[in-house]
Design a protein around this motif. Structure first.
Motif, mmCIF file in Angstrom:
data_model
loop_
_atom_site.group_PDB
_atom_site.id
_atom_site.type_symbol
_atom_site.label_atom_id
_atom_site.label_comp_id
_atom_site.label_asym_id
_atom_site.label_seq_id
_atom_site.Cartn_x
_atom_site.Cartn_y
_atom_site.Cartn_z
ATOM 1 N N SER A 61 15.510 19.257 -56.637
ATOM 2 C CA SER A 61 14.188 19.842 -56.347
ATOM 3 C C SER A 61 13.148 18.755 -56.136
ATOM 4 N N GLY A 62 12.020 19.181 -55.561
ATOM 5 C CA GLY A 62 10.899 18.262 -55.388
ATOM 6 C C GLY A 62 10.304 17.861 -56.723
ATOM 7 N N THR A 63 10.335 18.789 -57.668
ATOM 8 C CA THR A 63 9.819 18.497 -59.005
ATOM 9 C C THR A 63 10.628 17.366 -59.649
ATOM 10 N N ASN A 66 9.838 13.964 -57.850
ATOM 11 C CA ASN A 66 8.594 13.321 -58.292
ATOM 12 C C ASN A 66 8.732 12.756 -59.704
ATOM 13 N N HIS A 87 0.289 18.150 -56.898
ATOM 14 C CA HIS A 87 1.397 18.978 -57.393
ATOM 15 C C HIS A 87 2.073 18.310 -58.578
ATOM 16 N N GLU A 92 3.887 20.750 -62.178
ATOM 17 C CA GLU A 92 5.261 20.394 -62.538
ATOM 18 C C GLU A 92 5.452 20.391 -64.050
ATOM 19 N N GLU A 140 -0.469 12.537 -52.256
ATOM 20 C CA GLU A 140 0.245 13.713 -51.730
ATOM 21 C C GLU A 140 -0.250 13.976 -50.307
ATOM 22 N N ASP A 170 4.103 11.868 -52.714
ATOM 23 C CA ASP A 170 4.697 13.197 -52.750
ATOM 24 C C ASP A 170 4.571 13.733 -51.326
ATOM 25 N N ALA A 172 6.298 16.128 -49.887
ATOM 26 C CA ALA A 172 7.060 17.382 -49.813
ATOM 27 C C ALA A 172 7.069 17.890 -48.367
ATOM 28 N N ARG A 173 5.891 17.824 -47.715
ATOM 29 C CA ARG A 173 5.760 18.271 -46.328
ATOM 30 C C ARG A 173 5.334 17.127 -45.415
ATOM 31 N N CYS A 198 10.781 17.190 -49.387
ATOM 32 C CA CYS A 198 11.471 18.460 -49.664
ATOM 33 C C CYS A 198 12.250 18.924 -48.440
ATOM 34 N N SER A 200 13.712 21.928 -48.704
ATOM 35 C CA SER A 200 13.740 23.373 -48.907
ATOM 36 C C SER A 200 12.405 24.048 -48.612
ATOM 37 N N LYS A 201 11.478 23.308 -47.979
ATOM 38 C CA LYS A 201 10.220 23.944 -47.551
ATOM 39 C C LYS A 201 10.357 24.260 -46.059
ATOM 40 N N SER A 209 15.789 18.079 -52.419
ATOM 41 C CA SER A 209 14.789 17.108 -51.996
ATOM 42 C C SER A 209 15.470 15.751 -51.951
HETATM 43 C C1 PLP Z 1 6.968 22.347 -53.479
HETATM 44 C C2 PLP Z 1 6.320 21.076 -53.810
HETATM 45 C C3 PLP Z 1 6.872 20.220 -54.770
HETATM 46 C C4 PLP Z 1 8.032 20.606 -55.664
HETATM 47 O O1 PLP Z 1 9.162 21.021 -55.034
HETATM 48 P P1 PLP Z 1 10.165 22.043 -55.783
HETATM 49 O O2 PLP Z 1 11.411 21.878 -54.967
HETATM 50 O O3 PLP Z 1 9.550 23.386 -55.673
HETATM 51 O O4 PLP Z 1 10.350 21.577 -57.177
HETATM 52 C C5 PLP Z 1 6.243 19.017 -54.987
HETATM 53 N N1 PLP Z 1 5.132 18.667 -54.305
HETATM 54 C C6 PLP Z 1 4.577 19.465 -53.377
HETATM 55 C C7 PLP Z 1 3.361 19.005 -52.656
HETATM 56 C C8 PLP Z 1 5.143 20.697 -53.103
HETATM 57 O O5 PLP Z 1 4.582 21.490 -52.203
#
Ligand code: PLP
Length: 342
Positions: A61-63, A66, A87, A92, A140, A170, A172-173, A198, A200-201, A209
Motif C-alpha cells: 500500500s501507499g501507507t 510512506n 497524507h 496514515e 506531496e 509522496d 501517490a498520483r 501508488c 492502485s489509484k 505501491s
Molecule cells: C492514497 C494515498 C496514499 C496511501 O495509499 P494507500 O494505498 O491507500 O495506503 C498516500 N498518499 C496519498 C497522497 C494518497 O492519495
C-alpha cells in the motif's frame, strides 16, 4: 442505500480490466521474499528506470510505502517535516510515530497548497539536545488533485541540501501530475531521495505501491517491509497488474483529467456550488452545510457516489468513469436543483 451506478468516491475503486486480469493470470511468479519473483523484479527495475533512481521496492500500500520511506530516512527520535494536511502525516494513523518512533513536525499550508519556504526553514531544528533531530522533509504532489509547481519542489530540495536533510515525495498520483504537465516522471522526481507511487489509484491496479529511490534507502526499506509484515510471496500476480498499468494506463490519465474538467464545468453551472477547477482528476465542491447534506444524500439515493457530506464534497474521475457517467451524474445534479427550487 441504493447501488452505486456512478462512483466518484475515489480512484481506488477501479476494478482490474479484463486485459489486466489476463496479465495477472499469466504472470510468471516465484517467492519474492527470496528475491525470486521475476514479475516483481521486473516491476521494481522498470519503476527504478522510469524515475532514474537506483532501486525500487514493491509494497502492499501507499501507507506502507510512506512509512518505509520515513523509517529508512529516520531513526528513533528523529523528526520529519510535512504539511499539516499531508497524507503521510494526517491520514496514515500516525504510523511514523507509533511504529517508527519518528516525530512529525507539521507545517501549515498556504492557500495554493504549498508550505512557505520560510516556515520549512524555521522548523528545522538546530543540533541541540532539547530537540528531536530533523532528518527529512516530505512533500506531496499531486496534493488534493492540485499540481504543485516544480519550482517549489526544487526550492525545498535546495533547503534540504543546505541543511543535509533527506527529501521524500509522496507521489501517490505523481503520474497524474506528469501527464497534466507533459513532463517526464524522471525530471519531476529528480530532486528526491525517495518517491512513493501508488499503482492502485488512477493507474487502476487492484493492489500495490512502489517505493523508488537511493539504494541504501531501498535496502533499509526492504528490511523494514519484512518487519512490518509486508514481505509477500508469489506477489508477481499483483506486480503483473502494475506492469500492465504502466504499459496501458498512464497516458489515458489525460482522459480522467478531461472528464474532471467537464464535470467541474457542469457543477459550476449551479450558483449554490463553489467548484475548484481541477488540474488533474479530483474536484472539490464547496456549499452551505445543510444543503451539502441534502445534496449528498440525494446523489446517493440516485446511485451517484461522492465523499464528504457536510459542506465540501470530493468528486474523483478514474478508469471506470466514462463520458456517460459524467453526463448521467450531471443529470442527477440538475434534478436535485430542480427539486430544491420548488
Ligand atoms: C492514497 C494515498 C496514499 C496511501 O495509499 P494507500 O494505498 O491507500 O495506503 C498516500 N498518499 C496519498 C497522497 C494518497 O492519495
Amino acid at each position: 442505500m441504493n447501488a452505486i451506478r456512478y462512483d466518484f468516491r475515489s480512484d481506488t475503486v477501479t476494478r482490474p480490466s479484463a486485459d489486466m486480469r489476463q496479465a495477472m493470470a499469466a504472470a510468471e511468479v516465484g517467492d519474492d521474499v527470496f528475491g525470486d519473483d521475476p514479475s516483481v523484479n521486473r516491476l521494481e527495475q522498470r519503476m527504478a528506470a522510469m524515475l532514474g533512481k537506483d532501486a525500487a521496492l514493491f509494497v502492499p500500500s501507499g501507507t506502507q510505502s510512506n512509512l518505509l520511506a520515513l523509517m529508512s530516512h529516520c531513526g528513533r527520535g528523529d523528526e520529519y517535516i510535512a504539511g499539516q494536511n499531508a497524507h503521510l502525516y494526517s491520514h496514515e494513523a500516525g504510523g511514523a510515530a507509533v511504529l517508527g518512533s519518528i516525530q512529525p513536525q507539521p507545517i501549515a499550508h498556504q492557500a495554493d497548497g504549498t508550505m512557505a519556504l520560510d516556515d520549512i526553514e524555521a522548523a528545522i531544528k538546530p543540533d541541540d539536545n532539547h530537540y528531536a533531530r530533523t532528518t527529512v522533509i516530505a512533500l506531496e504532489n499531486t496534493f488534493g488533485g492540485k499540481v504543485l509547481p516544480v519550482q517549489y519542489m526544487q526550492s525545498v530540495a535546495a533547503i534540504a541540501q543546505r541543511h543535509g536533510l533527506g527529501l521524500h515525495l509522496d507521489g501517490a498520483r505523481a503520474f497524474n501530475a506528469c501527464v497534466a504537465l507533459g513532463m517526464d516522471i524522471a525530471v519531476f522526481t529528480a530532486p528526491f531521495d525517495s518517491v512513493s507511487i501508488c499503482l492502485s489509484k488512477g493507474l487502476g491496479a487492484p493492489v500495490g505501491s512502489v517505493l523508488v529511490g537511493r539504494q541504501d534507502l531501498i535496502d533499509k526499506a526492504r528490511r523494514h517491509r519484512k518487519m512490518l509484515g509486508g514481505g509477500m510471496r508469489q506477489s508477481g500476480i499483483l506486480a503483473a497488474a502494475g506492469l500492465h498499468a504502466l504499459d496501458h494506463h498512464i497516458e489515458r490519465l489525460a482522459e480522467d483529467h478531461r472528464r474532471a474538467r467537464k464535470l467541474a464545468e457542469g457543477l459550476a453551472a449551479f450558483a449554490a456550488l463553489t467548484v475548484t477547477v481541477p488540474d488533474t482528476n479530483i474536484i472539490f465542491v464547496d456549499m452551505e452545510r445543510q444543503l451539502g447534506a441534502r445534496f449528498t444524500d440525494f446523489l446517493a439515493s440516485r446511485g451517484v457516489g461522492v465523499t464528504g457530506r457536510y459542506g465540501q464534497q470530493r468528486w474523483v474521475t478514474h478508469l471506470d468513469v466514462d463520458d456517460a457517467a459524467v453526463e448521467g451524474a450531471l443529470m442527477v445534479v440538475a434534478e436535485f436543483f430542480a427539486v430544491e427550487a420548488q
